[in-house]
Design a protein around this motif. Structure first.
Motif, PDB file in Angstrom:
ATOM      1  N   SER A  92       0.679  -1.324   0.008  1.00 25.02           N
ATOM      2  CA  SER A  92      -0.144  -0.118  -0.111  1.00 25.02           C
ATOM      3  C   SER A  92       0.740   1.082   0.023  1.00 25.02           C
ATOM      4  CB  SER A  92      -1.060   0.112   1.171  1.00 25.02           C
ATOM      5  OG  SER A  92      -2.071  -1.025   1.216  1.00 25.02           O
ATOM      6  N   LEU A 113      -8.650   2.955  -2.960  1.00 26.22           N
ATOM      7  CA  LEU A 113      -9.488   1.648  -3.242  1.00 26.22           C
ATOM      8  C   LEU A 113     -10.733   2.018  -3.587  1.00 26.22           C
ATOM      9  CD1 LEU A 113      -8.207  -0.285   0.206  1.00 26.22           C
ATOM     10  CD2 LEU A 113      -7.531  -0.707  -2.124  1.00 26.22           C
ATOM     11  N   GLY A 117     -11.190  -0.236  -6.995  1.00 29.62           N
ATOM     12  CA  GLY A 117     -11.849  -1.079  -6.505  1.00 29.62           C
ATOM     13  C   GLY A 117     -12.975  -1.569  -7.843  1.00 29.62           C
ATOM     14  N   LEU A 127      -8.601  -6.874  -5.524  1.00 20.91           N
ATOM     15  CA  LEU A 127      -7.376  -6.259  -4.938  1.00 20.91           C
ATOM     16  C   LEU A 127      -7.306  -6.976  -3.638  1.00 20.91           C
ATOM     17  CD1 LEU A 127      -8.652  -2.512  -5.483  1.00 20.91           C
ATOM     18  CD2 LEU A 127      -6.972  -3.982  -7.169  1.00 20.91           C
ATOM     19  N   VAL A 161     -12.217  -5.985  -2.821  1.00 22.78           N
ATOM     20  CA  VAL A 161     -10.975  -5.828  -2.134  1.00 22.78           C
ATOM     21  C   VAL A 161     -11.055  -6.987  -0.920  1.00 22.78           C
ATOM     22  CG1 VAL A 161      -9.498  -4.323  -0.608  1.00 22.78           C
ATOM     23  CG2 VAL A 161     -11.174  -3.217  -2.306  1.00 22.78           C
TER      24      VAL A 161
END
Length: 266
Positions: A92, A113, A117, A127, A161
């Motif tokens: 990240s 995200l 996403g 992810l 995610v």
């Protein structure tokens, strides 16, 4: 990356020779060999691409840097789809230069995200946030525990995610087993990776992942945790190790496969 000294064709040949059914790929060697060429090579060999690594590095404060990071991650998603894998692993990002704001860095990950996403889901790619050991928090990944990774992932649908469970990064955390259960209940264990913890760590610490069986981690224990949580997907071995990279790659791959049987499945 365990055998990065092998060319892509050599890697595929060695996997076929040893009966290894799948391979987790990194973007740099794929780009060097060619994206379409790699996709054809592994497809023709009948190999599964288990994951693509890596996306991420979402923590920049500068707006232009953030735009570039998101653009690069969209490319990574497209590459994963071309290779036929449904999982892009995310590292990240660490603290921006001069910053001490961990909370703000994690919120910028969430913002990224939220944008990435839906794009990934449209292309059949999930992810997988990978928490890294706390020693990497400043420069590589402000997400240090599975709990932190899940707190981020659970803001979004599981098909967008989830998390990466990597023994090297979480073996020390006595809350990790319950977090694996939490991840499994939500369908968020997107990949499971193995590397051992050996000391002393090398200078710089990045390339200190030990060969399976050489260190302190009970691999069967962690395999049991993810299986109890309902995970049935591939198990990857990912070793960053200068001594292994200096050896013959086929020999290292054969050794790794043997260690996997000895310390994980037997």
């Amino acid at each position: 990356m365990t055998v990065k000294q092998l060319s892509m064709p050599e890697l595929v040949d060695a996997c076929l020779e040893l009966g290894v059914p799948g391979v987790g790929l990194w973007r740099e060697p794929v780009q060097s060999y060619g994206l379409e060429e790699t996709a054809k090579l592994v497809r023709d060999a009948g190999l599964t691409v288990t994951t693509l690594c890596r996306g991420g590095f979402f923590t920049a404060i500068d707006p232009d840097e953030r735009v570039r990071a998101l653009d690069d991650n969209r490319r990574a998603v497209d590459e994963a789809a071309t290779l036929g894998t449904d999982t892009l692993v995310l590292v990240s990002g660490g603290l921006p230069a001069g910053s001490r704001d961990l909370h703000g860095a994690r919120e910028r990950i969430a913002d990224a995200l939220g944008e990435l996403g839906p794009y990934a889901e449209e292309r059949g790619v999930r992810l997988a946030i990978e928490p890294l050991h706390p020693m990497y928090a400043s420069d590589r990944c402000v997400v240090s525990t599975l709990a932190q990774a899940l707190d981020l992932a659970e803001r979004f649908p599981a098909q967008q995610v989830g998390v990466t469970v990597d023994t090297y990064h979480i073996w020390w955390d006595d809350r990790a087993p319950e977090q694996i259960s939490r991840a499994g209940a939500g369908g968020r264990i997107h990949t499971f990776q193995l590397a051992d913890w050996t000391t002393p760590l090398p200078e710089g610490v990045l390339n200190g992942r030990g060969q399976i069986g050489d260190g302190s981690i009970d691999m069967r224990e962690w395999k049991a945790y993810v299986e109890a949580a309902g995970y049935t997907g591939p198990i990857e071995v990912e070793l960053f190790n200068d001594a292994l990279w200096a050896r013959d790659g086929r020999e290292v791959l054969a050794e790794t496969a043997a260690r996997f049987v000895e310390h994980v499945t037997r």
